[in-house]
Design an enzyme around this catalytic site. Structure first.
Site, mmCIF file in Angstrom:
data_model
loop_
_atom_site.group_PDB
_atom_site.id
_atom_site.type_symbol
_atom_site.label_atom_id
_atom_site.label_comp_id
_atom_site.label_asym_id
_atom_site.label_seq_id
_atom_site.Cartn_x
_atom_site.Cartn_y
_atom_site.Cartn_z
ATOM 1 N N HIS A 1 0.836 -1.207 0.000
ATOM 2 C CA HIS A 1 0.000 0.000 0.000
ATOM 3 C C HIS A 1 0.865 1.248 0.000
ATOM 4 O O HIS A 1 1.954 1.274 0.554
ATOM 5 C CB HIS A 1 -0.952 0.033 1.202
ATOM 6 C CG HIS A 1 -0.276 -0.091 2.530
ATOM 7 N ND1 HIS A 1 0.135 -1.296 3.050
ATOM 8 C CD2 HIS A 1 0.072 0.846 3.450
ATOM 9 C CE1 HIS A 1 0.701 -1.102 4.227
ATOM 10 N NE2 HIS A 1 0.680 0.193 4.499
ATOM 11 N N HIS B 1 0.626 5.291 1.114
ATOM 12 C CA HIS B 1 -0.126 6.291 1.878
ATOM 13 C C HIS B 1 -0.078 7.615 1.117
ATOM 14 O O HIS B 1 1.020 8.098 0.796
ATOM 15 C CB HIS B 1 0.527 6.569 3.243
ATOM 16 C CG HIS B 1 0.572 5.410 4.186
ATOM 17 N ND1 HIS B 1 -0.262 5.309 5.269
ATOM 18 C CD2 HIS B 1 1.371 4.316 4.232
ATOM 19 C CE1 HIS B 1 0.023 4.209 5.953
ATOM 20 N NE2 HIS B 1 1.009 3.590 5.346
#
Ligand code: 5GP
Ligand code: ZN
Length: 135
Positions: free
Chosen positions: A99, A101
């Site tokens: 992922h 951010h």
């Protein structure tokens, strides 16, 4: 249900506030945002971190960051953001599903960047040589 919370968010078995979705990528709001608009961008397929993710998919993550960044910043009235990728436990990775951010930043929001350390030029040169030997 998977052991991976982000896989469960992809399937809809766990709830999330989605902001963008296509065939390969999902983006949703972080449950503990550092600032309003803090968004996580993930591949729908499970890979444990960025270095484990096929380059084409990693490229799609970046393209998605570029695509959705204006809407995220526009929604929260920001003109700056940090893009964060934590790889490994010691770097602060808690969820082992790739992922990015997207973290909108504001004047005096209380967050700082990392502080740099003073090092000698020859130490930098040694480290650079060492890295290049390992490539
Ligand atoms: P990491 O430290 O692994 O880079 O970041 C993981 C992020 O996922 C954290 O910022 C954390 O707040 C967020 N997170 C963890 N569990 C959930 C969840 O169930 N839902 C959402 N939306 N975010 C989560
Ligand atoms: Zn997963």
């Amino acid at each position: 249900m998977s052991d991976c919370i982000f896989c469960n968010i992809v399937t809809g078995e766990s709830p999330s506030h989605k902001v963008y979705e296509d065939d390969d990528i999902l983006a949703f709001l972080d449950i503990n945002p550092i600032n309003p608009g803090h968004t996580l961008v993930i591949p729908k397929e499970h890979y444990k971190d960025l270095t484990d993710t096929p380059p084409e998919l990693a490229s799609k993550l970046i393209q998605t960051v570029q695509k959705i960044k204006p809407a995220i910043l526009g929604a929260v009235g920001a003109d700056s953001f940090n893009l964060g990728v934590n790889v490994g436990k010691k770097a602060g990775q808690v969820v082992f599903h790739t992922h990015f951010h997207i973290m909108p930043r504001f004047e005096d929001d209380g967050h700082k960047l990392w502080g740099g350390k003073q090092v000698a030029q020859d130490e930098l040169a040694l480290t650079a040589e060492h890295i290049k030997k390992l490539l």
